[in-house]
Write a protein that holds these residues in place. Structure first.
Motif, PDB file in Angstrom:
ATOM      1  N   ILE A  93      59.044 -29.446  39.375  1.00  0.00           N
ATOM      2  CA  ILE A  93      58.101 -28.540  38.529  1.00  0.00           C
ATOM      3  C   ILE A  93      58.995 -28.462  37.209  1.00  0.00           C
ATOM      4  O   ILE A  93      59.956 -27.874  37.005  1.00  0.00           O
ATOM      5  CB  ILE A  93      57.985 -27.251  39.208  1.00  0.00           C
ATOM      6  N   SER A  94      58.087 -28.833  36.403  1.00  0.00           N
ATOM      7  CA  SER A  94      58.693 -28.580  34.807  1.00  0.00           C
ATOM      8  C   SER A  94      57.940 -27.600  34.102  1.00  0.00           C
ATOM      9  O   SER A  94      57.576 -26.518  34.861  1.00  0.00           O
ATOM     10  CB  SER A  94      58.307 -29.986  34.056  1.00  0.00           C
ATOM     11  N   SER A  95      57.646 -27.652  32.794  1.00  0.00           N
ATOM     12  CA  SER A  95      56.607 -26.402  32.241  1.00  0.00           C
ATOM     13  C   SER A  95      56.056 -26.967  30.908  1.00  0.00           C
ATOM     14  O   SER A  95      56.419 -27.819  30.255  1.00  0.00           O
ATOM     15  CB  SER A  95      57.613 -25.259  31.862  1.00  0.00           C
ATOM     16  N   ALA A  96      54.863 -26.361  30.630  1.00  0.00           N
ATOM     17  CA  ALA A  96      54.107 -26.550  29.687  1.00  0.00           C
ATOM     18  C   ALA A  96      54.818 -26.214  28.327  1.00  0.00           C
ATOM     19  O   ALA A  96      54.362 -26.420  27.178  1.00  0.00           O
ATOM     20  CB  ALA A  96      52.545 -26.294  29.650  1.00  0.00           C
ATOM     21  N   SER A  97      55.872 -25.423  28.537  1.00  0.00           N
ATOM     22  CA  SER A  97      56.565 -24.791  27.288  1.00  0.00           C
ATOM     23  C   SER A  97      57.325 -26.017  26.548  1.00  0.00           C
ATOM     24  O   SER A  97      57.758 -26.036  25.526  1.00  0.00           O
ATOM     25  CB  SER A  97      57.596 -23.803  27.742  1.00  0.00           C
ATOM     26  N   VAL A  98      57.398 -27.253  27.243  1.00  0.00           N
ATOM     27  CA  VAL A  98      58.161 -28.309  26.519  1.00  0.00           C
ATOM     28  C   VAL A  98      57.322 -28.889  25.220  1.00  0.00           C
ATOM     29  O   VAL A  98      57.832 -29.672  24.534  1.00  0.00           O
ATOM     30  CB  VAL A  98      58.282 -29.520  27.601  1.00  0.00           C
ATOM     31  N   TYR A  99      56.111 -28.336  25.274  1.00  0.00           N
ATOM     32  CA  TYR A  99      55.455 -28.923  24.186  1.00  0.00           C
ATOM     33  C   TYR A  99      55.756 -28.333  22.734  1.00  0.00           C
ATOM     34  O   TYR A  99      56.029 -27.113  22.718  1.00  0.00           O
ATOM     35  CB  TYR A  99      53.844 -28.784  24.276  1.00  0.00           C
ATOM     36  N   ARG A 100      55.705 -29.030  21.662  1.00  0.00           N
ATOM     37  CA  ARG A 100      56.141 -28.481  20.326  1.00  0.00           C
ATOM     38  C   ARG A 100      54.648 -28.708  19.379  1.00  0.00           C
ATOM     39  O   ARG A 100      53.917 -29.684  19.518  1.00  0.00           O
ATOM     40  CB  ARG A 100      57.334 -29.175  19.610  1.00  0.00           C
ATOM     41  N   ASP A 101      54.482 -27.967  18.093  1.00  0.00           N
ATOM     42  CA  ASP A 101      53.337 -28.363  17.290  1.00  0.00           C
ATOM     43  C   ASP A 101      54.263 -29.483  16.215  1.00  0.00           C
ATOM     44  O   ASP A 101      55.257 -29.854  16.260  1.00  0.00           O
ATOM     45  CB  ASP A 101      53.023 -27.176  16.374  1.00  0.00           C
TER      46      ASP A 101
END
Length: 338
Positions: A93-101
């Protein structure tokens, strides 16, 4: 009998998944640092997630699934890969918080650098932060990379969003639930109540785990509810479960993130909406009931900080009702029609 091993299986994701696995006829072993009551059909092994020797002794050729709910960095991934060499598949389980703009902004630094201007929707191909030890998100992406690169068996990484479900320590729904229990008749919402911050039910994650075991997901998969509700829609869904009503009042847009008034745990200046390889069949409104009912049955004003420590760790006061009253008097505050 097919077997599954869940590392850190005593939180909301682990419990939702083990119940699904047991219901599908798998034998489940839960590995965690502390003994806990588990549903019938499960056994418990007391061990640390980084105890490779002990964890490896639990995982054998008959282990169809090794699921980690507590892999947070590269070291965790390396231990998981070593212990799970004989497993049929590792899911982490990771997280969608790993994305950046495009400017490199992430959720981790949103209060200092401004909320990220993400593309709508985010996909698994959207840019992510660089791996490293600096933040939660950089550690998560380091975990992903180490596990994908270092495992000798198939791996699936799941990236959920704002998770909701029973037994959560970060139950965002309490923001609305407590106000309704306290008899608040009007609830102010920042950004006009129109913020959209992607939600994911724990049940959707359990479904995604099963899809991963069946080989039906890519190596990295976002997990989301079937919709991305606004904050006002979240409030109405919770009120429907509780069979209660309060007037929702949209506040004028604030120039910064986080806003000073009407700030819910989903209040964001710009939308974060995910397109997911593992999209649930159920919407937020259709799946939030178990989380709300668990809160009503188990959490009280006097114990909520103990039961929901991650929610309590926010810097703002979630239940400053004097601030709510000031917010309701702001010029431009307007009742939101259902």
């Amino acid at each position: 009998m097919p077997r599954a091993v869940i590392v850190g299986g005593t939180g909301q994701i682990g419990l939702a998944t083990l119940r699904r696995l047991v219901g599908d006829g798998l034998g489940v072993t839960v590995v965690s640092r502390h003994a806990t009551a588990l549903p019938d059909g499960c056994r418990h092994i007391e061990a640390d997630a980084r105890d490779v020797e002990r964890l490896g002794a639990v995982v054998g050729p008959d282990t169809d699934l090794l699921l980690s709910c507590v892999a947070f960095d590269a070291a965790d991934a390396e231990c998981l890969a070593r212990a799970g060499r004989k497993a049929g598949r590792i899911v982490a389980i990771s997280s969608a918080s790993v994305y950046r703009d495009d400017e490199g902004r992430t959720l981790d630094e949103a209060s200092e650098c401004g909320f990220p201007a993400f593309p709508v929707p985010l996909t698994e191909e959207s840019p992510t932060v660089a791996p490293g030890p600096e933040t939660y998100s950089t550690r998560k992406i380091a975990m992903e990379k180490a596990l994908l690169d270092g495992s000798s068996c198939p791996v699936t990484i799941l990236r959920p969003c704002a998770i909701h479900g029973p037994e959560s320590k970060h139950a965002r729904e309490w923001w609305f639930v407590k106000r309704l229990l306290d008899g608040r008749t009007a609830i102010p919402l920042a950004y006009g109540g129109q913020s959209r911050f992607q939600t994911t039910s724990a049940a959707a994650i359990a479904d995604a785990v099963m899809e991963a075991v069946a080989g039906n997901l890519p190596a990295v998969a976002n997990v989301s509810d079937a919709d991305c509700p606004t904050v006002a829609e979240i409030g109405r869904a919770i009120m429907d479960v509780m069979d209660g009503r309060a007037e929702l009042v949209g506040l004028p847009d604030a120039p910064t993130h986080p806003p000073k008034l009407g700030a819910t745990p989903w209040s964001v200046r710009l939308p974060m909406v995910c397109s997911a390889a593992a999209t649930a069949e159920a919407t937020y409104a259709q799946s939030v009931g178990p989380a709300v009912r668990w809160l009503v049955d188990n959490v009280r004003s006097e114990n909520w900080r103990e039961r929901l420590p991650q929610l309590a760790a926010y810097h703002n006061d979630h239940f400053d009702y004097q601030a709510d009253e000031r917010a309701l008097q702001l010029p431009g505050a307007a009742s939101l029609a259902a």
